[in-house]
Write a protein that holds these residues in place. Structure first.
Motif, PDB file in Angstrom:
ATOM      1  N   ILE A 119       0.832  -1.211   0.000  1.00 42.02           N
ATOM      2  CA  ILE A 119       0.000   0.000   0.000  1.00 42.02           C
ATOM      3  C   ILE A 119       0.865   1.259   0.000  1.00 42.02           C
ATOM      4  O   ILE A 119       0.625   2.191  -0.759  1.00 42.02           O
ATOM      5  CB  ILE A 119      -0.951   0.012   1.219  1.00 42.02           C
ATOM      6  N   VAL A 120       1.873   1.308   0.864  1.00 39.79           N
ATOM      7  CA  VAL A 120       2.791   2.462   0.931  1.00 39.79           C
ATOM      8  C   VAL A 120       4.205   1.959   0.677  1.00 39.79           C
ATOM      9  O   VAL A 120       4.692   1.093   1.411  1.00 39.79           O
ATOM     10  CB  VAL A 120       2.722   3.157   2.306  1.00 39.79           C
ATOM     11  N   PRO A 121       4.884   2.463  -0.352  1.00 43.69           N
ATOM     12  CA  PRO A 121       6.252   2.028  -0.636  1.00 43.69           C
ATOM     13  C   PRO A 121       7.194   2.385   0.516  1.00 43.69           C
ATOM     14  O   PRO A 121       6.941   3.317   1.283  1.00 43.69           O
ATOM     15  CB  PRO A 121       6.618   2.793  -1.913  1.00 43.69           C
ATOM     16  N   TYR A 122       8.282   1.669   0.589  1.00 46.98           N
ATOM     17  CA  TYR A 122       9.243   1.900   1.669  1.00 46.98           C
ATOM     18  C   TYR A 122      10.178   3.050   1.321  1.00 46.98           C
ATOM     19  O   TYR A 122      10.384   3.397   0.150  1.00 46.98           O
ATOM     20  CB  TYR A 122      10.057   0.636   1.940  1.00 46.98           C
ATOM     21  N   ILE A 123      10.728   3.651   2.355  1.00 49.34           N
ATOM     22  CA  ILE A 123      11.830   4.603   2.248  1.00 49.34           C
ATOM     23  C   ILE A 123      12.909   4.085   3.183  1.00 49.34           C
ATOM     24  O   ILE A 123      12.645   3.801   4.358  1.00 49.34           O
ATOM     25  CB  ILE A 123      11.419   6.031   2.643  1.00 49.34           C
ATOM     26  N   SER A 124      14.118   3.954   2.676  1.00 51.01           N
ATOM     27  CA  SER A 124      15.204   3.366   3.455  1.00 51.01           C
ATOM     28  C   SER A 124      15.380   4.070   4.801  1.00 51.01           C
ATOM     29  O   SER A 124      15.483   5.296   4.868  1.00 51.01           O
ATOM     30  CB  SER A 124      16.514   3.453   2.662  1.00 51.01           C
ATOM     31  N   GLY A 125      15.388   3.271   5.874  1.00 47.40           N
ATOM     32  CA  GLY A 125      15.623   3.799   7.215  1.00 47.40           C
ATOM     33  C   GLY A 125      14.418   4.427   7.871  1.00 47.40           C
ATOM     34  O   GLY A 125      14.487   4.855   9.023  1.00 47.40           O
ATOM     35  N   GLN A 126      13.278   4.486   7.147  1.00 43.02           N
ATOM     36  CA  GLN A 126      12.087   5.119   7.713  1.00 43.02           C
ATOM     37  C   GLN A 126      10.979   4.098   7.931  1.00 43.02           C
ATOM     38  O   GLN A 126      10.910   3.072   7.242  1.00 43.02           O
ATOM     39  CB  GLN A 126      11.586   6.241   6.796  1.00 43.02           C
ATOM     40  N   ALA A 180       2.679   1.015  13.230  1.00 43.10           N
ATOM     41  CA  ALA A 180       3.788   1.458  12.382  1.00 43.10           C
ATOM     42  C   ALA A 180       4.593   0.255  11.916  1.00 43.10           C
ATOM     43  O   ALA A 180       4.689  -0.765  12.617  1.00 43.10           O
ATOM     44  CB  ALA A 180       4.689   2.431  13.137  1.00 43.10           C
ATOM     45  N   THR A 181       5.180   0.376  10.739  1.00 40.94           N
ATOM     46  CA  THR A 181       6.014  -0.689  10.200  1.00 40.94           C
ATOM     47  C   THR A 181       7.401  -0.633  10.836  1.00 40.94           C
ATOM     48  O   THR A 181       7.742   0.318  11.549  1.00 40.94           O
ATOM     49  CB  THR A 181       6.179  -0.531   8.688  1.00 40.94           C
ATOM     50  N   ALA A 182       8.208  -1.631  10.539  1.00 42.36           N
ATOM     51  CA  ALA A 182       9.615  -1.599  10.931  1.00 42.36           C
ATOM     52  C   ALA A 182      10.349  -0.653   9.986  1.00 42.36           C
ATOM     53  O   ALA A 182       9.868  -0.334   8.891  1.00 42.36           O
ATOM     54  CB  ALA A 182      10.210  -3.004  10.850  1.00 42.36           C
ATOM     55  N   ALA A 183      11.512  -0.186  10.407  1.00 48.15           N
ATOM     56  CA  ALA A 183      12.289   0.749   9.593  1.00 48.15           C
ATOM     57  C   ALA A 183      12.637   0.108   8.250  1.00 48.15           C
ATOM     58  O   ALA A 183      13.096  -1.027   8.185  1.00 48.15           O
ATOM     59  CB  ALA A 183      13.562   1.144  10.324  1.00 48.15           C
ATOM     60  N   GLY A 184      12.389   0.849   7.166  1.00 47.76           N
ATOM     61  CA  GLY A 184      12.742   0.366   5.838  1.00 47.76           C
ATOM     62  C   GLY A 184      11.741  -0.588   5.220  1.00 47.76           C
ATOM     63  O   GLY A 184      11.964  -1.079   4.111  1.00 47.76           O
ATOM     64  N   ASP A 185      10.625  -0.863   5.914  1.00 51.54           N
ATOM     65  CA  ASP A 185       9.597  -1.763   5.376  1.00 51.54           C
ATOM     66  C   ASP A 185       8.454  -0.961   4.755  1.00 51.54           C
ATOM     67  O   ASP A 185       8.070   0.094   5.291  1.00 51.54           O
ATOM     68  CB  ASP A 185       9.012  -2.653   6.477  1.00 51.54           C
ATOM     69  N   PRO A 186       7.866  -1.458   3.664  1.00 47.70           N
ATOM     70  CA  PRO A 186       6.650  -0.836   3.146  1.00 47.70           C
ATOM     71  C   PRO A 186       5.457  -1.252   4.014  1.00 47.70           C
ATOM     72  O   PRO A 186       5.555  -2.205   4.791  1.00 47.70           O
ATOM     73  CB  PRO A 186       6.528  -1.424   1.730  1.00 47.70           C
ATOM     74  N   LEU A 187       4.367  -0.534   3.877  1.00 55.13           N
ATOM     75  CA  LEU A 187       3.136  -0.927   4.561  1.00 55.13           C
ATOM     76  C   LEU A 187       2.366  -1.849   3.622  1.00 55.13           C
ATOM     77  O   LEU A 187       2.081  -1.496   2.472  1.00 55.13           O
ATOM     78  CB  LEU A 187       2.288   0.294   4.904  1.00 55.13           C
TER      79      LEU A 187
END
Length: 206
Positions: A119-126, A180-187
């Motif tokens: 649903i939401v793409p990942y951003i590295s470290g976020q 919330a997802t883990a860091a670097g994971d997409p939703l």
């Protein structure tokens, strides 16, 4: 003195010390800020006047000093200080609030198919912090919000309307979030039925 008496005495000293410290802090800062200082001491009383009286005796003349007059009334004390000035306190609160920046909150709606949907793409470290979501479909649907491809569910729902469409929605207010997802994971959203998925979120460094 027994060990119990010694411990009780130590507690007593700690209580007295805490009370004394609180009193000193109040006298030094608290009273002046919240109540105001009492300014101006009472004026001194005026000096009594001197009186001299002369009297004439039968055959002689006598003189005597009369007693001094009563002292004048003391001056009135200065009026107490006004209510503490809250301008500086308000300025400090404003400065703190000014430093808080609202994150870039976004919303997205996607059609989900059976299986796991990004649903939401990942951003590295976020990580993705979900502020609100909505799910709607038809029939019986089980939905599971997940962090990337993990199988551990962040949030799960079972939708089962008696007839027709089914759905669910939930929201909270920032800075809180639902999950919330883990860091670097997409939703991701895993479902066993076709449905429409909406989510409001922001991404931040974990």
């Amino acid at each position: 003195m027994t060990e119990t008496d010694s411990k009780n005495f130590q507690k007593f000293l700690l209580i007295v010390g805490a009370g004394l410290l609180t009193y000193l802090l109040w006298e030094k800062w608290g009273r002046a800020y919240f109540i105001g200082d009492e300014d101006g001491a009472g004026g001194q009383g005026g000096e009594g006047g001197d009186a001299t009286g002369d009297g004439t005796g039968g055959d002689g003349t006598g003189s005597g000093d009369g007693t001094g007059g009563p002292g004048g009334p003391g001056g009135e004390g200065g009026s107490g200080g006004g209510v503490g000035d809250y301008t500086s306190l308000a300025a400090a609160i404003y400065a703190l609030a000014e430093g808080v920046k609202l994150p870039n909150i976004k919303s997205i709606t996607k059609a989900a198919v059976v299986g796991t949907n990004e649903i939401v793409p990942y951003i590295s470290g976020q990580r993705v912090c979900v502020l609100a979501y909505g799910v709607s479909g038809a029939g019986v649907i089980t939905g599971k919000w997940r962090s990337g491809g993990q199988t551990v569910n962040l949030w799960e729902m079972d939708l089962n309307a008696p007839t027709g469409n089914t759905g669910a929605n939930l929201a909270t207010s920032w800075p809180g979030y639902l999950f919330a997802t883990a860091a670097g994971d997409p939703l991701a959203f895993n479902t066993d039925g076709v449905c429409s998925v909406s989510v409001t979120y922001w991404q931040e460094n974990a």
